[in-house]
Write a protein that holds these residues in place. Structure first.
Motif, PDB file in Angstrom:
ATOM      1  N   ALA A  41      25.037  40.166  49.200  1.00  0.00           N
ATOM      2  CA  ALA A  41      25.765  41.440  49.154  1.00  0.00           C
ATOM      3  C   ALA A  41      24.793  42.617  49.243  1.00  0.00           C
ATOM      4  O   ALA A  41      23.700  42.581  48.681  1.00  0.00           O
ATOM      5  CB  ALA A  41      26.569  41.537  47.859  1.00  0.00           C
ATOM      6  N   ALA A  42      25.200  43.674  49.939  1.00  0.00           N
ATOM      7  CA  ALA A  42      24.376  44.879  50.072  1.00  0.00           C
ATOM      8  C   ALA A  42      24.455  45.747  48.821  1.00  0.00           C
ATOM      9  O   ALA A  42      23.577  46.557  48.563  1.00  0.00           O
ATOM     10  CB  ALA A  42      24.822  45.680  51.289  1.00  0.00           C
ATOM     11  N   ALA A  43      25.522  45.576  48.050  1.00  0.00           N
ATOM     12  CA  ALA A  43      25.720  46.340  46.819  1.00  0.00           C
ATOM     13  C   ALA A  43      26.091  45.367  45.709  1.00  0.00           C
ATOM     14  O   ALA A  43      26.783  44.377  45.943  1.00  0.00           O
ATOM     15  CB  ALA A  43      26.835  47.359  47.008  1.00  0.00           C
ATOM     16  N   LEU A  44      25.617  45.673  44.501  1.00  0.00           N
ATOM     17  CA  LEU A  44      25.911  44.830  43.351  1.00  0.00           C
ATOM     18  C   LEU A  44      26.643  45.615  42.280  1.00  0.00           C
ATOM     19  O   LEU A  44      26.375  46.798  42.074  1.00  0.00           O
ATOM     20  CB  LEU A  44      24.620  44.290  42.729  1.00  0.00           C
ATOM     21  N   VAL A  45      27.543  44.932  41.604  1.00  0.00           N
ATOM     22  CA  VAL A  45      28.178  45.460  40.402  1.00  0.00           C
ATOM     23  C   VAL A  45      27.643  44.632  39.252  1.00  0.00           C
ATOM     24  O   VAL A  45      27.701  43.399  39.285  1.00  0.00           O
ATOM     25  CB  VAL A  45      29.717  45.339  40.474  1.00  0.00           C
ATOM     26  N   LEU A  46      27.087  45.296  38.258  1.00  0.00           N
ATOM     27  CA  LEU A  46      26.633  44.628  37.038  1.00  0.00           C
ATOM     28  C   LEU A  46      27.758  44.771  36.029  1.00  0.00           C
ATOM     29  O   LEU A  46      28.003  45.850  35.510  1.00  0.00           O
ATOM     30  CB  LEU A  46      25.344  45.259  36.519  1.00  0.00           C
ATOM     31  N   ASP A  47      28.474  43.685  35.803  1.00  0.00           N
ATOM     32  CA  ASP A  47      29.678  43.710  34.977  1.00  0.00           C
ATOM     33  C   ASP A  47      29.373  43.205  33.565  1.00  0.00           C
ATOM     34  O   ASP A  47      29.073  42.030  33.371  1.00  0.00           O
ATOM     35  CB  ASP A  47      30.757  42.861  35.624  1.00  0.00           C
ATOM     36  N   PHE A  48      29.458  44.102  32.591  1.00  0.00           N
ATOM     37  CA  PHE A  48      29.187  43.781  31.195  1.00  0.00           C
ATOM     38  C   PHE A  48      30.475  43.663  30.374  1.00  0.00           C
ATOM     39  O   PHE A  48      30.427  43.610  29.156  1.00  0.00           O
ATOM     40  CB  PHE A  48      28.285  44.871  30.571  1.00  0.00           C
ATOM     41  N   SER A  49      31.624  43.626  31.023  1.00  0.00           N
ATOM     42  CA  SER A  49      32.893  43.677  30.299  1.00  0.00           C
ATOM     43  C   SER A  49      33.149  42.453  29.418  1.00  0.00           C
ATOM     44  O   SER A  49      33.937  42.532  28.476  1.00  0.00           O
ATOM     45  CB  SER A  49      34.056  43.896  31.267  1.00  0.00           C
ATOM     46  N   ALA A  50      32.483  41.329  29.665  1.00  0.00           N
ATOM     47  CA  ALA A  50      32.686  40.128  28.840  1.00  0.00           C
ATOM     48  C   ALA A  50      31.599  39.971  27.768  1.00  0.00           C
ATOM     49  O   ALA A  50      31.549  38.943  27.086  1.00  0.00           O
ATOM     50  CB  ALA A  50      32.742  38.889  29.727  1.00  0.00           C
ATOM     51  N   VAL A  51      30.754  40.985  27.597  1.00  0.00           N
ATOM     52  CA  VAL A  51      29.720  40.930  26.561  1.00  0.00           C
ATOM     53  C   VAL A  51      30.382  41.139  25.207  1.00  0.00           C
ATOM     54  O   VAL A  51      31.101  42.103  24.995  1.00  0.00           O
ATOM     55  CB  VAL A  51      28.620  41.990  26.819  1.00  0.00           C
ATOM     56  N   GLU A  52      30.135  40.202  24.290  1.00  0.00           N
ATOM     57  CA  GLU A  52      30.726  40.262  22.954  1.00  0.00           C
ATOM     58  C   GLU A  52      29.881  41.087  21.996  1.00  0.00           C
ATOM     59  O   GLU A  52      30.408  41.779  21.128  1.00  0.00           O
ATOM     60  CB  GLU A  52      30.882  38.850  22.391  1.00  0.00           C
ATOM     61  N   GLN A  53      28.560  40.979  22.145  1.00  0.00           N
ATOM     62  CA  GLN A  53      27.643  41.681  21.248  1.00  0.00           C
ATOM     63  C   GLN A  53      26.324  41.861  21.986  1.00  0.00           C
ATOM     64  O   GLN A  53      25.889  40.975  22.711  1.00  0.00           O
ATOM     65  CB  GLN A  53      27.432  40.847  19.988  1.00  0.00           C
ATOM     66  N   SER A  54      25.699  43.025  21.779  1.00  0.00           N
ATOM     67  CA  SER A  54      24.429  43.275  22.438  1.00  0.00           C
ATOM     68  C   SER A  54      23.519  44.128  21.569  1.00  0.00           C
ATOM     69  O   SER A  54      23.957  45.091  20.954  1.00  0.00           O
ATOM     70  CB  SER A  54      24.660  43.990  23.779  1.00  0.00           C
ATOM     71  N   SER A  55      22.256  43.754  21.563  1.00  0.00           N
ATOM     72  CA  SER A  55      21.231  44.583  20.946  1.00  0.00           C
ATOM     73  C   SER A  55      20.598  45.397  22.073  1.00  0.00           C
ATOM     74  O   SER A  55      21.130  45.446  23.187  1.00  0.00           O
ATOM     75  CB  SER A  55      20.181  43.690  20.270  1.00  0.00           C
ATOM     76  N   SER A  56      19.464  45.972  21.823  1.00  0.00           N
ATOM     77  CA  SER A  56      18.760  46.700  22.876  1.00  0.00           C
ATOM     78  C   SER A  56      18.357  45.768  24.016  1.00  0.00           C
ATOM     79  O   SER A  56      18.051  46.224  25.116  1.00  0.00           O
ATOM     80  CB  SER A  56      17.537  47.410  22.307  1.00  0.00           C
TER      81      SER A  56
END
Length: 101
Positions: A41-56
């Motif tokens: 793909a020429a363009a990417l979507v970084l999808d974080f919608s299924a992240v339950e918990q995240s630190s730095s």
């Protein structure tokens, strides 16, 4: 809560899910970098919608994946950033770079 994961959910969409922390970060970094490099793909979507918990670590992964995409000549868009990651980005003044609204 589930262990962190990264996959090409559909062409051009890199989907992160689960817990993004110091334990899952190194593996996700390596796997995500490989997926970005192999994507047609020429363009990417970084999808974080299924992240339950995240630190730095989640923010670190996001920035690394954006660099990987740029190095591969791909444009990049962020979708579904968790509130906690957004707050960390704002504290560090990254909201303009990440085009957060």
């Amino acid at each position: 809560m589930s262990v962190g994961s990264v996959q090409l959910a559909e062409p051009g969409v890199l989907s992160l899910a689960g817990i993004l922390d110091y334990r899952s970060g190194p593996g996700l970094r390596k796997q995500g970098g490989s997926l970005i490099a192999s994507s047609k793909a020429a363009a990417l979507v970084l999808d974080f919608s299924a992240v339950e918990q995240s630190s730095s670590v989640g923010l670190s992964l996001l920035l690394a994946f954006i660099r990987d995409a740029q190095a591969a000549g791909k444009s990049c868009e962020v979708r579904g950033m968790p509130h906690g990651m957004r707050e960390i980005a704002e504290v560090y003044g990254l909201d303009d770079i990440l085009k957060l609204q």
